[in-house]
Every structure is written in C-alpha cells, then in structure tokens.
Design an enzyme around this catalytic site. Structure first.
Site, PDB file in Angstrom:
ATOM      1  N   ARG A   1      51.227  37.731  36.824  1.00 36.61           N
ATOM      2  CA  ARG A   1      50.358  37.242  36.056  1.00 36.61           C
ATOM      3  C   ARG A   1      50.105  35.926  37.115  1.00 36.61           C
ATOM      4  O   ARG A   1      51.065  35.518  37.847  1.00 36.61           O
ATOM      5  CB  ARG A   1      50.251  35.874  35.228  1.00 36.61           C
ATOM      6  CG  ARG A   1      51.016  37.422  33.599  1.00 36.61           C
ATOM      7  CD  ARG A   1      48.961  37.687  33.717  1.00 36.61           C
ATOM      8  NE  ARG A   1      48.946  38.388  31.788  1.00 36.61           N
ATOM      9  CZ  ARG A   1      48.958  39.929  32.082  1.00 36.61           C
ATOM     10  NH1 ARG A   1      48.773  40.911  32.585  1.00 36.61           N
ATOM     11  NH2 ARG A   1      49.105  40.341  30.538  1.00 36.61           N
TER      12      ARG A   1
ATOM     13  N   GLU B   1      40.524  33.651  35.811  1.00 38.08           N
ATOM     14  CA  GLU B   1      39.296  35.118  36.650  1.00 38.08           C
ATOM     15  C   GLU B   1      38.550  35.337  35.109  1.00 38.08           C
ATOM     16  O   GLU B   1      38.519  34.934  34.057  1.00 38.08           O
ATOM     17  CB  GLU B   1      40.608  36.219  36.306  1.00 38.08           C
ATOM     18  CG  GLU B   1      42.200  35.919  36.813  1.00 38.08           C
ATOM     19  CD  GLU B   1      42.936  37.409  36.278  1.00 38.08           C
ATOM     20  OE1 GLU B   1      43.873  37.825  37.161  1.00 38.08           O
ATOM     21  OE2 GLU B   1      43.101  38.209  35.416  1.00 38.08           O
TER      22      GLU B   1
ATOM     23  N   HIS C   1      42.245  42.459  38.608  1.00 37.84           N
ATOM     24  CA  HIS C   1      43.219  42.216  38.454  1.00 37.84           C
ATOM     25  C   HIS C   1      43.294  43.966  37.400  1.00 37.84           C
ATOM     26  O   HIS C   1      42.708  44.316  36.620  1.00 37.84           O
ATOM     27  CB  HIS C   1      42.992  42.031  36.960  1.00 37.84           C
ATOM     28  CG  HIS C   1      44.339  41.012  36.136  1.00 37.84           C
ATOM     29  ND1 HIS C   1      44.039  40.232  35.470  1.00 37.84           N
ATOM     30  CD2 HIS C   1      45.316  42.168  36.042  1.00 37.84           C
ATOM     31  CE1 HIS C   1      45.436  40.468  34.717  1.00 37.84           C
ATOM     32  NE2 HIS C   1      46.036  41.297  34.645  1.00 37.84           N
TER      33      HIS C   1
ATOM     34  N   GLY D   1      61.562  43.737  36.573  1.00 38.60           N
ATOM     35  CA  GLY D   1      61.713  44.505  35.502  1.00 38.60           C
ATOM     36  C   GLY D   1      61.276  45.868  35.894  1.00 38.60           C
ATOM     37  O   GLY D   1      62.083  45.811  37.117  1.00 38.60           O
TER      38      GLY D   1
END
Length: 346
Positions: A241, A270, A289, A159
C-alpha cells in the site's frame, strides 16, 4: 419483500461495474435483495441502517455509519485491504469485517518479482533507449550492474504474498531475509528466509520488498530515516500500500542517490497528480496498482464475497474475518470442522 437486505453503493471497486451475478451464485437459495445507493454517506445510511449485511466496495465505512447500523451481521469486502472500513468501530459494535486474504496472492507475487527484475535489469530504460535510437547505450548501462545471483532480497512483512515471492526468488539464487514482528520467526526458514530486524533488512538488502498492509500501525512506517540506511545500489519495491511509505522521503532518496531505483505498484495518492516527481524520474518503474489483476480477478473475489455473505446470513461464521474476537460474542455459530489456518480457525 426479501428476507435479507444487503446494502452496497453504486459503482465498483477496482473494475468496471458489471452486476452481481458472481456474488449471487453462492447466495442461491437465500431470499436476498442487494440494494445499491449513491456513494455518499447520507444516501448510503438510509438503506444500510436496517440492512442485514454491508457489501463494502471502497467507499469509506465510517464510525458514524457503523454506529447507526441496527442489525448488520457483517461488513464484507472484496479486497485484501480493509483500510476503507473503521474496523475498530465495527469491533466495538461486535460486527465481523471480512476480506479476501488469499484470492490474489499468486498474481501479486508474480508482479512483485517482475518489478524486481525490471528494476534490476533496467527494462523500461532499455526499452526507451531502443525506441529513441540509442541502441549502443544499452549494453554499457548494464555493464555497471552486478550479477543477480548471490544478492540479498529483504522482505518487510512476511505474509502470504511475500512467501509466494520468496518461492519465486529462490531459483534466482537470491539470499533472503525478512522482518515481520507479527508472525513467528519459525515460519521463515521453511521458505529459505532468515529472520532479521528492520535495520538488518534495510542495511543488508540489495532489494527491499515492502508487503505491509495499510493498517494504523503500518501507515508511514518507512520514511527518510529508513531510506538513508539502505545501500546506494538498492532497489525498493512496493506492492503493498502506498500509505505505508512517507513518499517525500522516498522521492528525496531517489533524487539524492541514497538508493538506486524504486519499482512501485502503489503510491500515496492514486492516481497520482501530474506534479508527482516520481512520474519524471528515470530511476523509477511504475504500474497502476494492478498487481492483483488477472482474468480470474473479478470472478474469484466476487464469489468469495458471495460465500461470506451466504455464511453470515445463514447464521454461520465467515471464513476470512479480520476481527475474529467478535465471533465468539456474536450469534453466528462456528461450523468449520477443521482449521482453515487463518482468522479464528487457526
């Protein structure tokens, strides 16, 4: 009483709470009230039930919540991922769900490339050697690794972020291949990337960079059987992810030497618990993250949320709908004069 009510929950996604000034900029001229609720389903639903739109900031927007909405025109997220919303339930109710698909692409691509280089050149390990008085160990450690130029970078999912990373990787002389069953293979050659099967990416790549979103189809897509196929010298990078990887398989691969290194911005849980073995592994590079973070993070994504809310409340299609099939059945009208190359306008 305002003409339009937007329901959201207290707190903030990703950053500290700071009011709604950025979101309100595109909403200027509309009679709008943003109402905060505690972040629990019962209190949220009391306000959201008759809201004109939902501003979702990370709290789970479940099927139960969605089915109780009486006049909601859209559920709007200030993130790329939409895994906190039951999109299928929203689609069944004809409610558009929007995200921020292109707000943080460059930052995440920068971070993914940084993780690749840091893992390959053992930057964290080298820093530790210097600080611990092991200066002379640094050069011998790197004399065991090959030159970067000419090695293969394999993408799983191709993507926007993977494409931006490919642009960054090309000057380093990397050969690039990609697996993505959801896009046309003809897209890849424009980035000097060769289409490949998942098996080819795993078996041929010196670096495997995972960019899959946390969709039901992608959840747990990589596990022990996949890491066994990779080169023993391979570096695995994940800025997508954590849920897309069965973490116990990755841990086993690192412990038993099936792969050489992992560079991770995302984890299954997380923040991680202190008992997560990844925290103690010298062959793992971690960040919290944060790949999308920069000074423009909050202003850009919050203004995007405000624009989407302004569009749907004024009766128009949103720009970044992840379930575009609902738009043709909605009372919202298409307004874009040209293709936006995404969502229902492409």
């Amino acid at each position: 009483m305002a003409k339009f009510k937007i329901a959201t929950h207290a707190g903030a996604s990703f950053t500290v709470a700071g009011g709604y000034d950025y979101e309100r900029e595109p909403l200027a001229g509309l009679d709008v009230e943003i109402i905060e609720t505690p972040a629990n389903e019962k209190d949220f639903l009391e306000v959201a039930r008759d809201a004109d739109a939902i501003y979702a900031k990370g709290m789970k927007i479940t099927k139960e919540i969605i089915d109780a909405l009486q006049k909601c025109r859209a559920i709007v997220l200030g993130s790329v991922g939409v895994d906190s919303v039951d999109v299928a339930a929203a689609t069944a109710r004809g409610i558009p769900v929007t995200n921020c698909p292109d707000t943080f692409i460059e930052e995440v691509a920068d971070h993914a490339m940084a993780l690749l280089l840091a893992g390959f050149r053992r930057v964290v390990e080298q820093d530790r050697m210097v600080r611990e008085g092991r200066w002379r160990e640094g050069r011998p450690a790197l004399l065991q690794i090959p030159r970067l130029m000419g090695q293969t970078l394999g993408f799983i999912a191709f993507g926007h972020v993977a494409r931006a990373m490919a642009r960054r990787a090309k000057p380093f002389g990397l050969r690039m291949i990609a697996y993505d069953p959801f896009i046309e293979e003809l897209v890849m050659p424009d980035y000097d990337v060769v289409p490949a099967t998942l098996e080819e990416v795993l078996q041929q790549s010196d670096f495997v960079s995972l960019h899959a979103p946390a969709t039901p189809e992608a959840e747990g897509m990589l596990g022990e059987e996949h890491f066994r196929q990779m080169k023993k010298t391979a570096i695995f990078i994940n800025t997508g992810r954590g849920a897309t990887v069965r973490e116990e398989g990755l841990i086993k691969a690192l412990q038993e030497g099936w792969i050489a290194h992992a560079a991770l911005d995302v984890l299954a849980t997380e923040p991680p618990g202190n008992n997560n073995p990844l925290l103690a592994m010298p062959n793992v590079t971690l960040s919290a993250h944060v790949a999308s973070a920069s000074a423009r993070f909050d202003p850009a994504r919050k203004r995007h949320v405000g624009r989407e809310l302004a569009l749907v409340l004024s009766g128009r299609w949103p720009m970044s709908c992840v379930n575009p099939a609902v738009l043709m059945r909605s009372e919202l009208r298409r307004w874009q004069p040209v293709s936006m190359t995404r969502g229902p306008n492409s």
